[in-house]
Design a protein around this motif. Structure first.
Motif, PDB file in Angstrom:
ATOM      1  N   VAL A 148      39.059   7.732  11.264  1.00 44.56           N
ATOM      2  CA  VAL A 148      39.610   6.847  12.285  1.00 44.56           C
ATOM      3  C   VAL A 148      40.159   7.636  13.468  1.00 44.56           C
ATOM      4  N   PHE A 149      40.856   8.736  13.172  1.00 43.08           N
ATOM      5  CA  PHE A 149      41.526   9.521  14.208  1.00 43.08           C
ATOM      6  C   PHE A 149      41.087  10.970  14.175  1.00 43.08           C
ATOM      7  N   ASP A 150      41.189  11.612  15.332  1.00 45.95           N
ATOM      8  CA  ASP A 150      41.089  13.064  15.432  1.00 45.95           C
ATOM      9  C   ASP A 150      42.506  13.612  15.425  1.00 45.95           C
ATOM     10  N   ASN A 151      42.649  14.902  15.115  1.00 48.23           N
ATOM     11  CA  ASN A 151      43.953  15.535  15.235  1.00 48.23           C
ATOM     12  C   ASN A 151      44.340  15.594  16.705  1.00 48.23           C
ATOM     13  N   VAL A 152      45.604  15.322  16.982  1.00 50.31           N
ATOM     14  CA  VAL A 152      46.111  15.349  18.357  1.00 50.31           C
ATOM     15  C   VAL A 152      46.359  16.801  18.742  1.00 50.31           C
ATOM     16  N   GLY A 153      45.686  17.252  19.791  1.00 48.12           N
ATOM     17  CA  GLY A 153      45.874  18.622  20.263  1.00 48.12           C
ATOM     18  C   GLY A 153      45.536  19.673  19.228  1.00 48.12           C
ATOM     19  N   GLY A 154      44.688  19.329  18.257  1.00 52.47           N
ATOM     20  CA  GLY A 154      44.307  20.278  17.213  1.00 52.47           C
ATOM     21  C   GLY A 154      45.382  20.512  16.165  1.00 52.47           C
ATOM     22  N   ILE A 155      46.455  19.745  16.186  1.00 51.89           N
ATOM     23  CA  ILE A 155      47.551  19.921  15.224  1.00 51.89           C
ATOM     24  C   ILE A 155      47.165  19.267  13.902  1.00 51.89           C
ATOM     25  N   PRO A 156      47.147  20.049  12.804  1.00 52.87           N
ATOM     26  CA  PRO A 156      46.717  19.516  11.512  1.00 52.87           C
ATOM     27  C   PRO A 156      47.512  18.293  11.080  1.00 52.87           C
ATOM     28  N   TYR A 157      46.837  17.384  10.405  1.00 51.20           N
ATOM     29  CA  TYR A 157      47.373  16.182   9.772  1.00 51.20           C
ATOM     30  C   TYR A 157      47.810  15.087  10.749  1.00 51.20           C
ATOM     31  N   THR A 158      47.692  15.313  12.060  1.00 52.69           N
ATOM     32  CA  THR A 158      48.041  14.245  12.988  1.00 52.69           C
ATOM     33  C   THR A 158      46.985  13.148  12.992  1.00 52.69           C
ATOM     34  N   ASP A 159      45.828  13.385  12.347  1.00 56.96           N
ATOM     35  CA  ASP A 159      44.865  12.305  12.147  1.00 56.96           C
ATOM     36  C   ASP A 159      45.367  11.322  11.088  1.00 56.96           C
ATOM     37  N   LEU A 160      46.372  11.719  10.319  1.00 55.00           N
ATOM     38  CA  LEU A 160      46.976  10.851   9.303  1.00 55.00           C
ATOM     39  C   LEU A 160      48.282  10.223   9.792  1.00 55.00           C
ATOM     40  N   THR A 161      49.096  10.996  10.484  1.00 55.36           N
ATOM     41  CA  THR A 161      50.453  10.560  10.817  1.00 55.36           C
ATOM     42  C   THR A 161      50.683  10.295  12.298  1.00 55.36           C
ATOM     43  N   GLY A 162      49.755  10.683  13.150  1.00 49.64           N
ATOM     44  CA  GLY A 162      50.030  10.679  14.579  1.00 49.64           C
ATOM     45  C   GLY A 162      50.932  11.860  14.893  1.00 49.64           C
ATOM     46  N   LEU A 163      51.140  12.115  16.162  1.00 48.55           N
ATOM     47  CA  LEU A 163      52.018  13.202  16.584  1.00 48.55           C
ATOM     48  C   LEU A 163      53.312  12.594  17.102  1.00 48.55           C
ATOM     49  N   ARG A 164      54.380  12.791  16.325  1.00 49.57           N
ATOM     50  CA  ARG A 164      55.684  12.252  16.712  1.00 49.57           C
ATOM     51  C   ARG A 164      56.445  13.310  17.497  1.00 49.57           C
ATOM     52  N   ARG A 165      56.897  12.898  18.676  1.00 46.82           N
ATOM     53  CA  ARG A 165      57.695  13.775  19.526  1.00 46.82           C
ATOM     54  C   ARG A 165      58.918  13.000  19.992  1.00 46.82           C
ATOM     55  N   GLY A 166      59.799  13.646  20.724  1.00 52.77           N
ATOM     56  CA  GLY A 166      61.055  13.022  21.138  1.00 52.77           C
ATOM     57  C   GLY A 166      60.892  11.716  21.885  1.00 52.77           C
TER      58      GLY A 166
END
Length: 166
Positions: A24-42
Motif C-alpha cells: 500500500v505504501f512506500d517508505n517515506v524518505g527511505g526510512i524503514p518501516y514507515t510503510d507500516l506506521t507512516g512518518l510521525r514528526r512534531g
C-alpha cells in the motif's frame, strides 16, 4: 440566551491508515518501516502511498461529554481536517463517525495537491442528532494517482455549540 462554542482537536500524529504495509505504501524518505506506521514528526504524520492505491485515514477527536440540562442543548456544529497533498494524491471522500455510527459522508470529492489549508466541512446533520457521545472520527479517503505520492495530516477538530437559556 448565551452561546458557547467548545472546540476539540487532535494532533496530526494521531492519524493512522486503515490499511498499511509494503503493498500500500512506500517508505517515506527511505526510512524503514514507515510503510507500516507512516512518518510521525512534531507537526504531523506523513504517508507515501503507492500509485493506484486508495486508503482511508482515521483522525480521532474527543467528543464533548454531555452537559445537557433543561437550560442547554449541545450540538456538533462543525468538523474538519487539515492535511497536505503532494504529487498525484487526491482526497475523494470524508466521513464522520460517532463511535460505530456514521453520521455524515461527503463522497465524490476531488481535492488535489494545492489543498494545504484547512478543509472545513460544515454541519449538515439530520435535525435532532444532537451531541455525538462516543468520540468523533474524521475519516479522510485518499486516492494515490499515477505515481507514488505523499499525504501529511496535521490534525482534525470538532466544534460544539451550547445555547444556554439563562
Amino acid at each position: 440566551m448565551a452561546v458557547h462554542i467548545f472546540a476539540f482537536g487532535s494532533h496530526g500524529t494521531s492519524a493512522w491508515a486503515e490499511r498499511s504495509g509494503p503493498g500500500v505504501f512506500d517508505n517515506v524518505g527511505g526510512i524503514p518501516y514507515t510503510d507500516l506506521t507512516g512518518l510521525r514528526r512534531g507537526w504531523g504524520t506523513t504517508y507515501r502511498g503507492k500509485a493506484g492505491q486508495a486508503v482511508y485515514f482515521h483522525n480521532p477527536v474527543t467528543a464533548l461529554e454531555s452537559i445537557e440540562s433543561e437550560d442547554s442543548t449541545p450540538l456538533l456544529t462543525q468538523f474538519g481536517a487539515r492535511f497536505e497533498l503532494m504529487e498525484t494524491a487526491r482526497v475523494t471522500s470524508v466521513q464522520v463517525w460517532n463511535g460505530e455510527k456514521q453520521i455524515q459522508t461527503y463522497d465524490g470529492l476531488n481535492i488535489g495537491p494545492s489543498a494545504s489549508a484547512p478543509v472545513i466541512f460544515d454541519r449538515q446533520f439530520a435535525p435532532g442528532l444532537g451531541l455525538p457521545r462516543r468520540g468523533i472520527d474524521v475519516v479522510v479517503g485518499v486516492s494515490f494517482g499515477a505515481s507514488s505520492s505523499d499525504v501529511t495530516f496535521f490534525g482534525a477538530w470538532a466544534h460544539y455549540q451550547v445555547d444556554v437559556l439563562w
